[in-house]
Write a protein that holds these residues in place. Sequence first.
Motif, PDB file in Angstrom:
ATOM      1  N   ARG A   1       0.796  -1.298   0.101  1.00  0.00           N
ATOM      2  CA  ARG A   1      -0.162   0.046   0.007  1.00  0.00           C
ATOM      3  C   ARG A   1       0.700   1.389   0.049  1.00  0.00           C
ATOM      4  O   ARG A   1       1.897   1.312   0.715  1.00  0.00           O
ATOM      5  N   ARG A   2       0.530   2.293  -0.924  1.00  0.00           N
ATOM      6  CA  ARG A   2       1.221   3.476  -0.951  1.00  0.00           C
ATOM      7  C   ARG A   2       0.600   4.299   0.044  1.00  0.00           C
ATOM      8  O   ARG A   2      -0.716   4.603   0.199  1.00  0.00           O
ATOM      9  N   TRP A   3       1.180   5.340   0.799  1.00  0.00           N
ATOM     10  CA  TRP A   3       0.839   6.252   1.638  1.00  0.00           C
ATOM     11  C   TRP A   3       1.705   7.389   1.915  1.00  0.00           C
ATOM     12  O   TRP A   3       2.851   7.390   1.165  1.00  0.00           O
ATOM     13  N   ASN A   4       1.346   8.437   2.344  1.00  0.00           N
ATOM     14  CA  ASN A   4       2.236   9.813   2.360  1.00  0.00           C
ATOM     15  C   ASN A   4       2.019  10.391   3.744  1.00  0.00           C
ATOM     16  O   ASN A   4       1.298  10.117   4.590  1.00  0.00           O
ATOM     17  N   MET A   5       3.258  10.929   4.396  1.00  0.00           N
ATOM     18  CA  MET A   5       3.309  11.521   5.542  1.00  0.00           C
ATOM     19  C   MET A   5       2.612  13.049   5.297  1.00  0.00           C
ATOM     20  O   MET A   5       2.588  13.350   4.350  1.00  0.00           O
ATOM     21  N   VAL A   6       2.176  13.419   6.381  1.00  0.00           N
ATOM     22  CA  VAL A   6       1.505  14.658   6.668  1.00  0.00           C
ATOM     23  C   VAL A   6       2.113  15.825   7.395  1.00  0.00           C
ATOM     24  O   VAL A   6       3.007  15.180   8.441  1.00  0.00           O
ATOM     25  N   TYR A   7       1.712  16.931   7.200  1.00  0.00           N
ATOM     26  CA  TYR A   7       2.370  17.790   8.215  1.00  0.00           C
ATOM     27  C   TYR A   7       2.286  17.684   9.830  1.00  0.00           C
ATOM     28  O   TYR A   7       3.074  18.096  10.580  1.00  0.00           O
ATOM     29  N   ASN A   8       0.862  16.993  10.032  1.00  0.00           N
ATOM     30  CA  ASN A   8       0.661  16.874  11.409  1.00  0.00           C
ATOM     31  C   ASN A   8       1.686  15.727  12.146  1.00  0.00           C
ATOM     32  O   ASN A   8       1.836  15.688  13.277  1.00  0.00           O
ATOM     33  N   ASP A   9       2.341  15.090  11.244  1.00  0.00           N
ATOM     34  CA  ASP A   9       3.374  14.071  11.705  1.00  0.00           C
ATOM     35  C   ASP A   9       4.415  14.782  12.483  1.00  0.00           C
ATOM     36  O   ASP A   9       5.061  14.481  13.359  1.00  0.00           O
ATOM     37  N   VAL A  10       4.749  16.047  11.936  1.00  0.00           N
ATOM     38  CA  VAL A  10       6.042  16.719  12.593  1.00  0.00           C
ATOM     39  C   VAL A  10       5.601  17.082  14.144  1.00  0.00           C
ATOM     40  O   VAL A  10       6.176  16.808  15.019  1.00  0.00           O
ATOM     41  N   GLU A  11       4.344  17.460  14.200  1.00  0.00           N
ATOM     42  CA  GLU A  11       3.895  17.823  15.820  1.00  0.00           C
ATOM     43  C   GLU A  11       3.879  16.413  16.706  1.00  0.00           C
ATOM     44  O   GLU A  11       4.103  16.501  17.518  1.00  0.00           O
ATOM     45  N   ARG A  12       3.293  15.367  15.905  1.00  0.00           N
ATOM     46  CA  ARG A  12       3.305  14.223  16.713  1.00  0.00           C
ATOM     47  C   ARG A  12       4.745  13.737  17.125  1.00  0.00           C
ATOM     48  O   ARG A  12       4.774  13.217  18.159  1.00  0.00           O
TER      49      ARG A  12
END
Length: 415
Positions: free
Chosen positions: A80-91
Amino acid sequence: MQFDLDTYREILDTLTRNKSRSFLTGFGVFWGVFMLVALMGGGKGVKELLDQTFEGFATNSAIIWAQPTTKAYKGFAKGRRWNMVYNDVERLKEQVPELDKVAPLLQSASGTAVFGDRKSTVSPQGATPDYQHIEEPKMYYGRYLNAMDMAQCRKVCVIGKKVYKDLFPGGGDPCGKSIRIDSIYYSIVGVDYNMSNAVSFGGDAGTSVVVPITLMQKTYNRGNAVDVIAVTGRTGVLMSTLAPRIRSTIGRTHSIDPTDEQGIMVFNTEVLFQLLDNMFQGVNFLIWLVGLGTLLAGAIGVSNIMMVTVRERTTEIGIRRAIGATPRMILSQIIAESIVLTLVAGMSGILFAVAILQMLELANTEDGILAAHFQVDFWTAILCAVIIAAMGVLAGLAPASRAMSIKPVDAMRDE
């Protein structure tokens, strides 16, 4: 003083009596010293060039990016293909407090920057001001991105060295001037001369054009996506110990198996820098091994030739002993000849190596900036000279010992 002068004249006369033999003997020492100094300087320069490849990049950092999953998880098939998001930075900032800096990065396909009638192929990148703590820029003009650029989505950019050379061949400060990339105009606020390519994203570092990530999300319609997240650990924290927690933090949000090391790539740069250090420790060991081995071979050649010289001068040494020369005088004479021969050949080797290394430095100078220092320092040259003198003493001991054992009566009978 007259005695010293006569002594050195005698040494010179002895060594030049057979010029070809003295030259070939000294050449072994010359080549050994040249190899040692040249390899030391060359190894130093190559290490600096490799260090520049990683220049400015934090040694306690890690790079995170998304790849197709390799394990099935929570009903999702592998691949499965997926992408990181900007919220991952805060997490990551909240759930992994051992991290010092967390900087997202966006990339875009290569474009063309235009200034007047000049063009340059560029690699646009969106970054935050924190990214300069991961890959430190070498600002030639202006500044890097700041918090106000981010908050106000300013149309500003920091251009790389190659872009600057292409668009402004006449030089000068380009800050404040506008360039056009993909129909959008950006005001230049800085020129980054960092040419590090070992850990770079989106192409050659020299072709990069860095803009605020908030601006790039809008202008390139990237929404909340993030291509890469670069992180650094706090002082004393090993990134290798944080990698599982980083995967777990990101995996929980995107329903990815935390043990899927291929699906959530975490590249630990500590391994890369450690590998580089270990490699050059081995290279330095080989340099000294080869250099000293070659030098020792030259010293053995000097010792053998001095033995032949002593055998040829048996009658002369016997006459000296007969008219009052002490064994100590004979010893000092033979050792002095050995030292002079090795020193002259050795110092010639040092000077020749220094000349070659100087030419290498000139070849690696651009815009008046030296790319790497190949030249050995003063104390290294002094150490080599001391080693040469010691080799001269050792090379002369055996011939001098044989000369001291010659009895005047036996020597007078020698033909």
